[in-house]
Scaffold this motif. Structure first.
Motif, PDB file in Angstrom:
ATOM      1  N   CYS A   4       0.846  -1.205   0.000  1.00  0.00           N
ATOM      2  CA  CYS A   4       0.000   0.000   0.000  1.00  0.00           C
ATOM      3  C   CYS A   4       0.874   1.246   0.000  1.00  0.00           C
ATOM      4  O   CYS A   4       2.093   1.182   0.148  1.00  0.00           O
ATOM      5  CB  CYS A   4      -0.894   0.042   1.232  1.00  0.00           C
ATOM      6  N   LYS A   5       0.212   2.365  -0.165  1.00  0.00           N
ATOM      7  CA  LYS A   5       0.896   3.649  -0.084  1.00  0.00           C
ATOM      8  C   LYS A   5       1.464   3.744   1.325  1.00  0.00           C
ATOM      9  O   LYS A   5       0.830   3.363   2.293  1.00  0.00           O
ATOM     10  CB  LYS A   5      -0.128   4.754  -0.306  1.00  0.00           C
ATOM     11  N   SER A   6       2.677   4.214   1.456  1.00  0.00           N
ATOM     12  CA  SER A   6       3.285   4.122   2.771  1.00  0.00           C
ATOM     13  C   SER A   6       4.186   5.302   3.068  1.00  0.00           C
ATOM     14  O   SER A   6       4.599   6.035   2.190  1.00  0.00           O
ATOM     15  CB  SER A   6       4.101   2.838   2.853  1.00  0.00           C
ATOM     16  N   THR A   7       4.481   5.484   4.355  1.00  0.00           N
ATOM     17  CA  THR A   7       5.401   6.523   4.779  1.00  0.00           C
ATOM     18  C   THR A   7       6.795   5.907   4.809  1.00  0.00           C
ATOM     19  O   THR A   7       7.001   4.922   5.502  1.00  0.00           O
ATOM     20  CB  THR A   7       5.029   7.000   6.196  1.00  0.00           C
ATOM     21  N   PRO A   8       7.759   6.482   4.087  1.00  0.00           N
ATOM     22  CA  PRO A   8       9.084   5.853   4.073  1.00  0.00           C
ATOM     23  C   PRO A   8       9.701   5.813   5.470  1.00  0.00           C
ATOM     24  O   PRO A   8       9.537   6.733   6.268  1.00  0.00           O
ATOM     25  CB  PRO A   8       9.895   6.760   3.147  1.00  0.00           C
ATOM     26  N   GLN A   9      10.401   4.701   5.723  1.00  0.00           N
ATOM     27  CA  GLN A   9      10.993   4.480   7.037  1.00  0.00           C
ATOM     28  C   GLN A   9      11.922   5.638   7.449  1.00  0.00           C
ATOM     29  O   GLN A   9      11.875   6.107   8.593  1.00  0.00           O
ATOM     30  CB  GLN A   9      11.758   3.149   6.999  1.00  0.00           C
ATOM     31  N   ALA A  10      12.731   6.111   6.511  1.00  0.00           N
ATOM     32  CA  ALA A  10      13.692   7.173   6.852  1.00  0.00           C
ATOM     33  C   ALA A  10      12.960   8.444   7.280  1.00  0.00           C
ATOM     34  O   ALA A  10      13.400   9.149   8.193  1.00  0.00           O
ATOM     35  CB  ALA A  10      14.600   7.466   5.656  1.00  0.00           C
ATOM     36  N   PHE A  11      11.820   8.693   6.652  1.00  0.00           N
ATOM     37  CA  PHE A  11      11.034   9.876   7.009  1.00  0.00           C
ATOM     38  C   PHE A  11      10.508   9.751   8.442  1.00  0.00           C
ATOM     39  O   PHE A  11      10.557  10.695   9.234  1.00  0.00           O
ATOM     40  CB  PHE A  11       9.862  10.031   6.026  1.00  0.00           C
ATOM     41  N   ILE A  12      10.010   8.558   8.781  1.00  0.00           N
ATOM     42  CA  ILE A  12       9.493   8.329  10.132  1.00  0.00           C
ATOM     43  C   ILE A  12      10.604   8.544  11.164  1.00  0.00           C
ATOM     44  O   ILE A  12      10.415   9.215  12.181  1.00  0.00           O
ATOM     45  CB  ILE A  12       8.919   6.893  10.265  1.00  0.00           C
ATOM     46  N   GLU A  13      11.773   8.000  10.869  1.00  0.00           N
ATOM     47  CA  GLU A  13      12.890   8.124  11.820  1.00  0.00           C
ATOM     48  C   GLU A  13      13.298   9.586  11.981  1.00  0.00           C
ATOM     49  O   GLU A  13      13.524  10.053  13.100  1.00  0.00           O
ATOM     50  CB  GLU A  13      14.068   7.259  11.360  1.00  0.00           C
ATOM     51  N   ARG A  14      13.343  10.327  10.876  1.00  0.00           N
ATOM     52  CA  ARG A  14      13.717  11.759  10.969  1.00  0.00           C
ATOM     53  C   ARG A  14      12.686  12.526  11.771  1.00  0.00           C
ATOM     54  O   ARG A  14      13.019  13.390  12.583  1.00  0.00           O
ATOM     55  CB  ARG A  14      13.832  12.373   9.568  1.00  0.00           C
ATOM     56  N   LEU A  15      11.417  12.184  11.562  1.00  0.00           N
ATOM     57  CA  LEU A  15      10.340  12.862  12.284  1.00  0.00           C
ATOM     58  C   LEU A  15      10.451  12.583  13.786  1.00  0.00           C
ATOM     59  O   LEU A  15      10.296  13.493  14.619  1.00  0.00           O
ATOM     60  CB  LEU A  15       8.995  12.357  11.742  1.00  0.00           C
TER      61      LEU A  15
END
Ligand code: SAH
Length: 253
Positions: A63-74
């Protein structure tokens, strides 16, 4: 002025039923300013975090997803601005959940991170179904594997078939016919009891209990899809007996 450093709680929310949250998770959620929540997590879990801004960071396969690196940066950004952050994940954060990657990213960024374990789907879903994963009369252990790997190469099914432990397969529904075929080719008995459980422990739970040879067709006919767990082993054949005992106990209570 530099903001006071916040903190990240990496919380396992359990397999589905929001009552399967730990007391430690409930206490941590009561303090958080922001909650980053996976889409397998029941939103009722957030009732324990009344002050939290909630950010959904879905990451379902395909599915459409939030990239892992983005989550970690957030997570790093929110915590360095002084927020108490809950990263709420399904099951246990360190069982097929990328929790380790997140904990390591926090360590690299110097952000304090506390891991709060959760009941993983493999144990929670099976217990509710009445499958005693390690009943000593039937097996000497249980193996948790994923049916879906980043490289596309699966686990060594032949070795798993020989090992003789109960097999619990996460993320295996799409490859179920191949997996069952590989296990049978490696010598696992076609009549080995096997189950697939979708949305285990929740009101939407649906499951089929079949054999290794028939599980793929039975699951397809029943319309079972992700998120589901596959369980293969003699202990699956005990579900009826265990569940009956449980039903009798409830009838008496
Ligand atoms: N960290 C999680 C697993 C994340 S991987 C845990 O410890 O449980 C996601 C996979 O877990 C799904 O594809 C499915 O195979 C399994 N899963 C999670 N919740 C489930 C549920 N309620 N019922 C059946 N399978 C589930």
């Amino acid at each position: 002025m530099q903001a006071r450093l916040g903190k990240v709680y990496l919380i396992g929310a359990g397999p589905g039923d929001p009552e399967l949250l730990t007391l430690k998770a409930v206490r941590a959620l009561a303090q958080v300013d922001v909650a980053l929540v996976d889409d397998l997590v029941d939103r009722r879990v957030l009732e324990h975090a009344p002050d939290a801004r909630v950010i959904a960071v879905g990451k379902r396969g395909g599915c459409k997803s939030t990239p892992q690196a983005f989550i970690e940066r957030l997570m790093v950004r929110l915590a360095t601005r002084g927020n108490i952050v809950a990263r709420v994940k399904g099951g246990d954060p360190f069982v097929f959940g990328r929790g380790a990657e997140e904990a390591m990213a926090m360590a690299r960024a110097g952000v304090p991170c506390e891991v709060i374990p959760g009941i993983t789907a493999g144990t929670g879903v099976c217990a509710v179904l009445g499958v005693p994963l390690t009943h000593r009369g039937y097996t000497h252990g249980v193996t948790f594997v994923t049916g879906h790997t980043r490289s596309g190469a699966g686990p060594d099914w032949a070795a798993l078939a020989r090992a003789g432990t109960t097999l619990v397969i996460y993320m295996g529904m799409r490859r179920l016919p191949e997996i069952a075929g590989a296990l049978m080719t490696a010598g696992m008995d076609a009549s080995m009891p096997a189950a697939a459980v979708q949305h285990g422990t929740t009101q939407q739970q649906r499951h089929v209990i079949a054999t290794l040879a028939t599980l793929a067709d039975s699951s397809r006919n029943a319309g079972l899809g992700s998120p589901a767990l596959i369980v293969i082993g003699k202990v699956v054949g005990l579900a009826d007996q265990v569940a009956r005992i449980d039903a009798e106990r409830r009838a008496v209570a």
